[in-house]
Design a protein around this motif. Structure first.
Motif, PDB file in Angstrom:
ATOM      1  N   PHE A  27       0.806  -1.219   0.000  1.00 54.56           N
ATOM      2  CA  PHE A  27       0.000   0.000   0.000  1.00 54.56           C
ATOM      3  C   PHE A  27       0.842   1.273   0.000  1.00 54.56           C
ATOM      4  N   PRO A  28       1.906   1.371   0.823  1.00 51.67           N
ATOM      5  CA  PRO A  28       2.684   2.617   0.804  1.00 51.67           C
ATOM      6  C   PRO A  28       3.286   2.914  -0.569  1.00 51.67           C
ATOM      7  N   LEU A  29       3.598   1.868  -1.317  1.00 57.62           N
ATOM      8  CA  LEU A  29       4.242   2.057  -2.619  1.00 57.62           C
ATOM      9  C   LEU A  29       3.232   2.321  -3.730  1.00 57.62           C
ATOM     10  N   LEU A  30       2.138   1.543  -3.750  1.00 57.82           N
ATOM     11  CA  LEU A  30       1.197   1.598  -4.871  1.00 57.82           C
ATOM     12  C   LEU A  30      -0.168   2.184  -4.511  1.00 57.82           C
ATOM     13  N   GLY A  31      -0.570   2.051  -3.250  1.00 60.24           N
ATOM     14  CA  GLY A  31      -1.911   2.446  -2.855  1.00 60.24           C
ATOM     15  C   GLY A  31      -2.894   1.297  -3.036  1.00 60.24           C
ATOM     16  N   PRO A  32      -3.965   1.236  -2.227  1.00 63.58           N
ATOM     17  CA  PRO A  32      -4.926   0.125  -2.300  1.00 63.58           C
ATOM     18  C   PRO A  32      -5.597  -0.065  -3.662  1.00 63.58           C
ATOM     19  N   PRO A  33      -6.028   0.999  -4.377  1.00 59.57           N
ATOM     20  CA  PRO A  33      -6.703   0.760  -5.659  1.00 59.57           C
ATOM     21  C   PRO A  33      -5.815   0.049  -6.677  1.00 59.57           C
ATOM     22  N   ALA A  34      -4.539   0.462  -6.763  1.00 60.34           N
ATOM     23  CA  ALA A  34      -3.634  -0.188  -7.719  1.00 60.34           C
ATOM     24  C   ALA A  34      -3.348  -1.629  -7.314  1.00 60.34           C
ATOM     25  N   VAL A  35      -3.178  -1.870  -6.003  1.00 61.64           N
ATOM     26  CA  VAL A  35      -2.950  -3.229  -5.525  1.00 61.64           C
ATOM     27  C   VAL A  35      -4.171  -4.100  -5.833  1.00 61.64           C
ATOM     28  N   THR A  36      -5.367  -3.544  -5.621  1.00 62.99           N
ATOM     29  CA  THR A  36      -6.582  -4.290  -5.934  1.00 62.99           C
ATOM     30  C   THR A  36      -6.643  -4.640  -7.408  1.00 62.99           C
ATOM     31  N   GLY A  37      -6.382  -3.650  -8.259  1.00 61.15           N
ATOM     32  CA  GLY A  37      -6.420  -3.903  -9.694  1.00 61.15           C
ATOM     33  C   GLY A  37      -5.455  -4.994 -10.121  1.00 61.15           C
ATOM     34  N   LEU A  38      -4.227  -4.939  -9.601  1.00 61.56           N
ATOM     35  CA  LEU A  38      -3.239  -5.955  -9.950  1.00 61.56           C
ATOM     36  C   LEU A  38      -3.644  -7.321  -9.417  1.00 61.56           C
ATOM     37  N   ARG A  39      -4.084  -7.371  -8.153  1.00 60.07           N
ATOM     38  CA  ARG A  39      -4.434  -8.651  -7.542  1.00 60.07           C
ATOM     39  C   ARG A  39      -5.586  -9.331  -8.275  1.00 60.07           C
ATOM     40  N   VAL A  40      -6.660  -8.581  -8.552  1.00 65.87           N
ATOM     41  CA  VAL A  40      -7.828  -9.174  -9.197  1.00 65.87           C
ATOM     42  C   VAL A  40      -7.519  -9.554 -10.643  1.00 65.87           C
ATOM     43  N   THR A  41      -6.734  -8.736 -11.332  1.00 68.48           N
ATOM     44  CA  THR A  41      -6.373  -9.051 -12.723  1.00 68.48           C
ATOM     45  C   THR A  41      -5.511 -10.309 -12.790  1.00 68.48           C
ATOM     46  N   PHE A  42      -4.510 -10.395 -11.927  1.00 68.96           N
ATOM     47  CA  PHE A  42      -3.677 -11.600 -11.902  1.00 68.96           C
ATOM     48  C   PHE A  42      -4.513 -12.837 -11.538  1.00 68.96           C
ATOM     49  N   LEU A  73     -18.022  -8.805  -6.688  1.00 67.71           N
ATOM     50  CA  LEU A  73     -16.695  -9.322  -6.326  1.00 67.71           C
ATOM     51  C   LEU A  73     -15.632  -8.246  -6.485  1.00 67.71           C
ATOM     52  N   GLY A  74     -15.704  -7.484  -7.590  1.00 71.74           N
ATOM     53  CA  GLY A  74     -14.726  -6.418  -7.805  1.00 71.74           C
ATOM     54  C   GLY A  74     -14.840  -5.317  -6.769  1.00 71.74           C
ATOM     55  N   LEU A  75     -16.076  -4.874  -6.485  1.00 71.32           N
ATOM     56  CA  LEU A  75     -16.278  -3.817  -5.490  1.00 71.32           C
ATOM     57  C   LEU A  75     -15.915  -4.301  -4.092  1.00 71.32           C
ATOM     58  N   MET A  76     -16.193  -5.577  -3.798  1.00 71.84           N
ATOM     59  CA  MET A  76     -15.847  -6.134  -2.490  1.00 71.84           C
ATOM     60  C   MET A  76     -14.340  -6.067  -2.265  1.00 71.84           C
ATOM     61  N   ASN A  77     -13.561  -6.470  -3.249  1.00 68.41           N
ATOM     62  CA  ASN A  77     -12.106  -6.438  -3.103  1.00 68.41           C
ATOM     63  C   ASN A  77     -11.586  -5.018  -2.974  1.00 68.41           C
ATOM     64  N   LEU A  78     -12.150  -4.096  -3.753  1.00 65.87           N
ATOM     65  CA  LEU A  78     -11.704  -2.706  -3.700  1.00 65.87           C
ATOM     66  C   LEU A  78     -12.004  -2.092  -2.331  1.00 65.87           C
ATOM     67  N   ALA A  79     -13.231  -2.275  -1.851  1.00 64.65           N
ATOM     68  CA  ALA A  79     -13.597  -1.717  -0.548  1.00 64.65           C
ATOM     69  C   ALA A  79     -12.801  -2.370   0.580  1.00 64.65           C
ATOM     70  N   TYR A  80     -12.563  -3.671   0.457  1.00 62.82           N
ATOM     71  CA  TYR A  80     -11.803  -4.401   1.479  1.00 62.82           C
ATOM     72  C   TYR A  80     -10.386  -3.851   1.614  1.00 62.82           C
ATOM     73  N   TYR A  81      -9.714  -3.631   0.492  1.00 64.23           N
ATOM     74  CA  TYR A  81      -8.341  -3.125   0.551  1.00 64.23           C
ATOM     75  C   TYR A  81      -8.304  -1.666   1.005  1.00 64.23           C
ATOM     76  N   GLY A 143     -16.654   1.998   7.771  1.00 64.70           N
ATOM     77  CA  GLY A 143     -17.705   2.035   6.758  1.00 64.70           C
ATOM     78  C   GLY A 143     -17.338   1.245   5.511  1.00 64.70           C
ATOM     79  N   LEU A 144     -16.088   1.351   5.082  1.00 60.04           N
ATOM     80  CA  LEU A 144     -15.646   0.608   3.905  1.00 60.04           C
ATOM     81  C   LEU A 144     -15.671  -0.898   4.152  1.00 60.04           C
ATOM     82  N   ALA A 145     -15.277  -1.324   5.365  1.00 64.25           N
ATOM     83  CA  ALA A 145     -15.307  -2.751   5.686  1.00 64.25           C
ATOM     84  C   ALA A 145     -16.741  -3.279   5.687  1.00 64.25           C
TER      85      ALA A 145
END
Length: 293
Positions: A27-42, A73-81, A143-145
């Motif tokens: 997260f400090p390097l990429l931020g949660p949205p980018a990490v989510t995008g990479l994780r779900v895409t992979f 599923l996509g929104l769940m992962n984004l909000a979770y991160y 709230g996000l959780a």
């Protein structure tokens, strides 16, 4: 060699929460949205390569069934991160568990389940950052959780419909592809705004390998372990073991992220876990908890 079902489920829980801890380190390097995008895409690429779904055989009606599943599923992962960036791992998972717990209670006709709802509500009262409480949790993170939990509830409902339309894990693979189409734009747009130079300027082979490890630990490996256990265990045993995930998350957060929790927060985790176990045992063989992907 395939491990026995109960060790498989415990290993799956450790894998999922270990993947979350590894993701949080990015997260400090990429931020949660980018990490989510990479994780779900992979994860989508891995599942598609393994199961090779035939897109030509998917009708329009099947796609309409699949879309709510993939979008939730996509929104769940984004909000979770996004929540995980703000509050400890163990509490994020505990709050998210309210979603599937609510679905199980709504599907039940047992009056006794309202007692379990009261126990879960007590757990939430111990977590929610009330005004004036010192050292309270980040309200946005809470709230996000909870929003991630609501998305998980929709994912359960939609997943039951997908299971009736698609054979085997093909629906899961396609659903993860839809989730990637939902999460990746957030990762691209918000990731470009992360830090002075943007998240994508920080990409390197090592970072991409770590993101791939997150996808494997959080999706591919636990999904395979849970599917094997689900075929071998009674539904309520499976559900009880799945209910251990908030505690596993809290321990992983303590050991690897140094996220210490207060006594009331540990009690809150125990309350939500107890409610989940109670509802699961009451459901018996009438309902099977969904696996996380």
């Amino acid at each position: 060699m395939v491990p026995p079902p109960i060790p498989s489920l415990l290993l799956a829980a450790v894998s999922i929460q270990g993947g979350a801890a590894l993701a949080k380190s990015l997260f400090p390097l990429l931020g949660p949205p980018a990490v989510t995008g990479l994780r779900v895409t992979f994860a989508a690429l891995i599942l598609v390569l393994i199961w090779r779904p035939d897109l030509r055989g998917v009708s329009r009606a099947a796609w309409r069934t699949l879309l709510p599943y993939g979008v939730s599923l996509g929104l769940m992962n984004l909000a979770y991160y996004l929540a995980l960036e703000r509050i400890p791992l163990g509490l994020t998972v505990t709050l998210e568990f309210v979603g599937p717990l609510a679905v199980a209670v709504l599907a039940s006709k047992r009056t006794a389940d309202f007692l379990w709802v009261a126990l879960a509500a007590l757990g939430l009262l111990l977590i929610v950052p009330w005004p004036g409480r010192s050292a309270g949790l980040d309200p946005l993170g809470v709230g996000l959780a909870l929003f991630a939990g609501a998305c998980w509830g929709v994912y359960i409902w939609a997943g039951q419909r997908v299971a009736r339309v698609f054979a085997g894990p093909q629906g899961v693979a396609l659903g993860m592809g839809v989730a990637a189409l939902v999460a990746l734009p957030f990762g691209v747009i918000l990731g470009a705004q992360h830090g002075a130079s943007g998240a994508w300027a920080q990409l390197s082979p090592g970072v991409l390998l770590t993101a791939l490890g997150v996808a494997i630990l959080s999706s591919a490996l636990p999904y395979s372990l849970e599917m094997g256990a689900l075929r071998a265990l009674p539904a309520r045993v499976f559900g009880v073991l799945m209910s251990l995930e908030p505690a596993v998350a809290a321990v992983i957060g303590l050991l690897f992220l140094h996220e210490g929790l207060s006594v009331p927060q540990w009690v809150a985790i125990a309350c939500v876990m107890g409610a989940s176990v109670g509802v699961t045992l009451g459901a018996g063989t009438r309902a099977v908890p969904p696996v996380e992907v």
